[in-house]
Design a protein around this motif. Structure first.
Motif, PDB file in Angstrom:
ATOM      1  N   ASN A 239       0.846  -0.540  -0.116  1.00  0.00           N
ATOM      2  CA  ASN A 239       0.182   0.307   0.262  1.00  0.00           C
ATOM      3  C   ASN A 239       0.766   1.371   0.159  1.00  0.00           C
ATOM      4  O   ASN A 239       1.514   1.214   0.548  1.00  0.00           O
ATOM      5  N   GLU A 240       0.836   1.896  -0.937  1.00  0.00           N
ATOM      6  CA  GLU A 240       1.275   3.339  -1.459  1.00  0.00           C
ATOM      7  C   GLU A 240       0.887   4.194  -0.365  1.00  0.00           C
ATOM      8  O   GLU A 240      -0.858   4.018  -0.537  1.00  0.00           O
ATOM      9  N   PHE A 241       1.649   5.042   0.384  1.00  0.00           N
ATOM     10  CA  PHE A 241       0.532   6.031   1.589  1.00  0.00           C
ATOM     11  C   PHE A 241       0.344   7.425   0.617  1.00  0.00           C
ATOM     12  O   PHE A 241       1.691   7.712   0.505  1.00  0.00           O
ATOM     13  N   ARG A 242      -1.208   7.933   0.938  1.00  0.00           N
ATOM     14  CA  ARG A 242      -1.052   8.865  -0.156  1.00  0.00           C
ATOM     15  C   ARG A 242      -1.302  10.529   1.079  1.00  0.00           C
ATOM     16  O   ARG A 242      -0.818  10.947   1.176  1.00  0.00           O
ATOM     17  N   ASN A 243      -2.249   9.611   1.789  1.00  0.00           N
ATOM     18  CA  ASN A 243      -2.962  10.312   2.860  1.00  0.00           C
ATOM     19  C   ASN A 243      -3.486   9.188   4.302  1.00  0.00           C
ATOM     20  O   ASN A 243      -3.587   8.048   4.084  1.00  0.00           O
ATOM     21  N   ALA A 244      -4.144   9.912   5.346  1.00  0.00           N
ATOM     22  CA  ALA A 244      -4.321   9.564   6.291  1.00  0.00           C
ATOM     23  C   ALA A 244      -5.588   8.545   5.302  1.00  0.00           C
ATOM     24  O   ALA A 244      -6.510   7.743   6.115  1.00  0.00           O
ATOM     25  N   ALA A 245      -6.497   9.260   4.909  1.00  0.00           N
ATOM     26  CA  ALA A 245      -7.810   8.071   4.259  1.00  0.00           C
ATOM     27  C   ALA A 245      -7.599   8.002   3.215  1.00  0.00           C
ATOM     28  O   ALA A 245      -8.103   7.133   2.576  1.00  0.00           O
ATOM     29  N   VAL A 246      -6.548   7.687   2.371  1.00  0.00           N
ATOM     30  CA  VAL A 246      -6.195   7.394   0.651  1.00  0.00           C
ATOM     31  C   VAL A 246      -4.768   6.365   1.185  1.00  0.00           C
ATOM     32  O   VAL A 246      -3.567   7.638   1.281  1.00  0.00           O
ATOM     33  N   GLN A 247      -4.533   5.289   0.379  1.00  0.00           N
ATOM     34  CA  GLN A 247      -3.462   4.235   0.954  1.00  0.00           C
ATOM     35  C   GLN A 247      -4.107   3.717  -0.485  1.00  0.00           C
ATOM     36  O   GLN A 247      -5.521   3.025  -0.957  1.00  0.00           O
ATOM     37  N   ILE A 248      -3.070   3.087  -1.979  1.00  0.00           N
ATOM     38  CA  ILE A 248      -3.146   3.474  -3.348  1.00  0.00           C
ATOM     39  C   ILE A 248      -2.631   1.415  -2.631  1.00  0.00           C
ATOM     40  O   ILE A 248      -1.190   1.579  -3.156  1.00  0.00           O
ATOM     41  N   VAL A 249      -3.159   0.409  -3.657  1.00  0.00           N
ATOM     42  CA  VAL A 249      -2.230  -0.548  -3.676  1.00  0.00           C
ATOM     43  C   VAL A 249      -1.033  -1.078  -5.144  1.00  0.00           C
ATOM     44  O   VAL A 249      -1.298   0.440  -5.958  1.00  0.00           O
ATOM     45  N   ARG A 250       0.436  -0.967  -4.606  1.00  0.00           N
ATOM     46  CA  ARG A 250       1.457  -0.356  -5.676  1.00  0.00           C
ATOM     47  C   ARG A 250       1.924  -2.033  -6.010  1.00  0.00           C
ATOM     48  O   ARG A 250       2.321  -2.768  -4.588  1.00  0.00           O
TER      49      ARG A 250
ATOM     50  N   THR B 238      28.022  -1.937  -9.822  1.00  0.00           N
ATOM     51  CA  THR B 238      28.506  -2.691  -8.143  1.00  0.00           C
ATOM     52  C   THR B 238      27.597  -2.520  -7.342  1.00  0.00           C
ATOM     53  O   THR B 238      26.881  -2.858  -6.956  1.00  0.00           O
ATOM     54  N   GLU B 239      28.390  -1.314  -6.730  1.00  0.00           N
ATOM     55  CA  GLU B 239      27.984  -1.056  -5.375  1.00  0.00           C
ATOM     56  C   GLU B 239      25.867  -0.274  -5.316  1.00  0.00           C
ATOM     57  O   GLU B 239      26.107  -0.440  -4.532  1.00  0.00           O
ATOM     58  N   LEU B 240      25.903   0.330  -6.230  1.00  0.00           N
ATOM     59  CA  LEU B 240      24.674   1.256  -6.475  1.00  0.00           C
ATOM     60  C   LEU B 240      23.652  -0.167  -6.466  1.00  0.00           C
ATOM     61  O   LEU B 240      22.819   0.107  -5.948  1.00  0.00           O
ATOM     62  N   ILE B 241      23.850  -0.740  -7.529  1.00  0.00           N
ATOM     63  CA  ILE B 241      22.845  -2.211  -7.723  1.00  0.00           C
ATOM     64  C   ILE B 241      22.030  -2.407  -6.287  1.00  0.00           C
ATOM     65  O   ILE B 241      20.653  -2.337  -6.473  1.00  0.00           O
ATOM     66  N   PRO B 242      22.633  -3.164  -6.283  1.00  0.00           N
ATOM     67  CA  PRO B 242      22.341  -3.964  -4.526  1.00  0.00           C
ATOM     68  C   PRO B 242      22.550  -3.261  -3.443  1.00  0.00           C
ATOM     69  O   PRO B 242      20.863  -2.602  -2.756  1.00  0.00           O
ATOM     70  N   LYS B 243      22.283  -1.730  -3.440  1.00  0.00           N
ATOM     71  CA  LYS B 243      21.652  -0.498  -2.526  1.00  0.00           C
ATOM     72  C   LYS B 243      20.692   0.008  -2.476  1.00  0.00           C
ATOM     73  O   LYS B 243      19.790  -0.114  -2.430  1.00  0.00           O
ATOM     74  N   THR B 244      20.348   0.155  -4.152  1.00  0.00           N
ATOM     75  CA  THR B 244      19.310   0.529  -4.715  1.00  0.00           C
ATOM     76  C   THR B 244      17.525  -0.401  -4.440  1.00  0.00           C
ATOM     77  O   THR B 244      16.780  -0.442  -4.182  1.00  0.00           O
ATOM     78  N   LEU B 245      17.972  -1.844  -4.569  1.00  0.00           N
ATOM     79  CA  LEU B 245      17.198  -3.135  -4.699  1.00  0.00           C
ATOM     80  C   LEU B 245      16.855  -2.751  -3.201  1.00  0.00           C
ATOM     81  O   LEU B 245      15.171  -2.831  -3.035  1.00  0.00           O
ATOM     82  N   LYS B 246      17.656  -3.317  -2.251  1.00  0.00           N
ATOM     83  CA  LYS B 246      17.469  -2.795  -0.861  1.00  0.00           C
ATOM     84  C   LYS B 246      17.031  -1.369  -0.531  1.00  0.00           C
ATOM     85  O   LYS B 246      15.677  -1.631   0.561  1.00  0.00           O
ATOM     86  N   THR B 247      16.695  -0.367  -0.952  1.00  0.00           N
ATOM     87  CA  THR B 247      16.032   0.794  -0.846  1.00  0.00           C
ATOM     88  C   THR B 247      14.732   0.955  -1.473  1.00  0.00           C
ATOM     89  O   THR B 247      14.128   1.245  -0.351  1.00  0.00           O
ATOM     90  N   GLN B 248      14.530   0.619  -2.249  1.00  0.00           N
ATOM     91  CA  GLN B 248      13.191   0.041  -2.560  1.00  0.00           C
ATOM     92  C   GLN B 248      12.067  -1.073  -1.881  1.00  0.00           C
ATOM     93  O   GLN B 248      11.088  -0.491  -2.015  1.00  0.00           O
ATOM     94  N   LEU B 249      13.420  -2.167  -1.326  1.00  0.00           N
ATOM     95  CA  LEU B 249      12.580  -2.474  -0.677  1.00  0.00           C
ATOM     96  C   LEU B 249      11.748  -2.033   0.790  1.00  0.00           C
ATOM     97  O   LEU B 249      10.322  -1.932   1.170  1.00  0.00           O
ATOM     98  N   TYR B 250      12.449  -0.868   1.032  1.00  0.00           N
ATOM     99  CA  TYR B 250      12.125  -0.707   2.412  1.00  0.00           C
ATOM    100  C   TYR B 250      11.295   1.176   2.584  1.00  0.00           C
ATOM    101  O   TYR B 250      10.667   0.770   3.334  1.00  0.00           O
ATOM    102  N   LYS B 251      11.344   1.590   0.798  1.00  0.00           N
ATOM    103  CA  LYS B 251      10.637   2.854   1.192  1.00  0.00           C
ATOM    104  C   LYS B 251       9.336   2.275   0.937  1.00  0.00           C
ATOM    105  O   LYS B 251       8.132   2.393   1.243  1.00  0.00           O
ATOM    106  N   ALA B 252       8.516   0.891   0.275  1.00  0.00           N
ATOM    107  CA  ALA B 252       8.254   0.339   0.320  1.00  0.00           C
ATOM    108  C   ALA B 252       7.203  -0.414   1.387  1.00  0.00           C
ATOM    109  O   ALA B 252       5.943  -0.356   1.896  1.00  0.00           O
ATOM    110  N   VAL B 253       8.014  -0.955   2.114  1.00  0.00           N
ATOM    111  CA  VAL B 253       7.712  -1.430   4.013  1.00  0.00           C
ATOM    112  C   VAL B 253       7.062  -0.292   5.227  1.00  0.00           C
ATOM    113  O   VAL B 253       6.353  -0.283   5.274  1.00  0.00           O
TER     114      VAL B 253
END
Length: 297
Positions: free
Chosen positions: A177-188, A224-239
């Motif tokens: 669920n992506e956060f928009r505001n307290a009343a709106v969450q969008i499934v991504r 080599t450094e950017l790819i793993p960091k970005t993937l971990k960041t992508q999941l952390y943002k979703a969480v």
């Protein structure tokens, strides 16, 4: 018609429920403020990092050798489904589960029939829902929200990345669920692996020419450094998005429940007053009837 004792009992019960929902709303509001700050501060960083990865990897020769970019026929799929640990948050969890099932039906139906769709559950509600439906569920990271931190999400991301690099999975997608505001969450739904390169022109939203990059210390080390960091960041943002969405959904649900309890209390008090009035009227009629009978005697 219910007796006065029954109506009083219901009024007491509803009043207690209203106090609980009001308290839960206040707790959710307090947690929402912190969670909203976390995602609003982190989101620009995550988006920029993802954009950098897309543009750099599109032009970097060494990026094509990355195991995380290897597109192959999709036979085995990992879906990372981010839900909450607790309920009482409206349709928050149900919407994510429905979104994941829709993705499976529309994109991975053949793999699901073969039993090659695995669910990595982040949040207990999603794990329980897919276990009931007979899916293979990885529950190792289901308790991430008990102590949310980047290191715990990082472990889940690394497991998915290692599984893709070793050929255990051919595709990894995140449903949250992506956060928009307290009343709106969008499934991504976001594709985590394999990485899809984004040409610089597309990333900029215009038809500009491709930029030539100068790499320091070297192209290979940076990518080599950017790819793993970005993937971990992508999941952390979703969480983080899901965490803020959960508290927003719970605050909204408890606010509605408090309002509904108030409306029910009004109806019950009206019923109580009518029942009490009817009882008093009946007693008066009985007294008058008895007095008339004595007078007649």
């Amino acid at each position: 018609m219910a007796s006065l004792k029954e109506v009083r009992s219901r009024i007491t019960s509803v009043n207690s429920t209203q106090q609980i929902t009001k308290a839960m709303k206040m707790v959710a509001a307090a947690k929402l403020r912190r969670a909203q700050e976390n995602i609003t501060q982190f989101r620009p960083y995550a988006q920029k990092l993802k954009q950098m990865l897309g543009t750099v990897s599109a032009g970097a020769e060494t990026a094509t050798d990355s195991p995380y970019k290897q597109a192959r026929p999709v036979e085995r799929v990992l879906l990372i489904v981010v839900t909450s640990d607790r309920g009482l948050c409206g349709a928050f969890n149900t919407n994510v589960v429905k979104g994941a099932l829709t993705l499976i039906d529309e994109k991975y139906a053949a793999q699901a029939r073969s039993g090659n769709v695995e669910i990595m559950a982040i949040g207990k509600k999603g794990g329980e829902a897919f276990i009931r439906r007979g899916f293979r569920v990885n529950t190792a990271h289901m308790d991430v929200f008990t102590s949310l931190s980047f290191s715990r999400v990082k472990a889940a991301a690394e497991e998915a990345m290692n599984g893709f690099a070793s050929g255990q999975y051919d595709a990894v997608e995140i449903v949250y669920n992506e956060f928009r505001n307290a009343a709106v969450q969008i499934v991504r739904t976001e594709q985590m692996l394999p990485i899809v390169p984004t040409p610089p022109a597309a990333a900029a939203g215009s038809a500009t020419s491709v930029t030539n990059y100068l790499f320091e210390p070297s192209e290979e080390e940076i990518v080599t450094e950017l790819i793993p960091k970005t993937l971990k960041t992508q999941l952390y943002k979703a969480v983080l998005d899901s965490n803020a969405s959960e508290h927003g959904a719970r605050m909204t649900a408890m606010d509605k429940a408090t309002e509904n309890a108030g409306e029910l209390l009004k109806e019950l008090r009206l019923v109580y007053n009518r029942t009490r009035q009817a009882a008093i009227t009946t007693e008066i009629l009985e007294i008058v009837g008895g007095a008339e009978a004595l007078a007649a005697a």
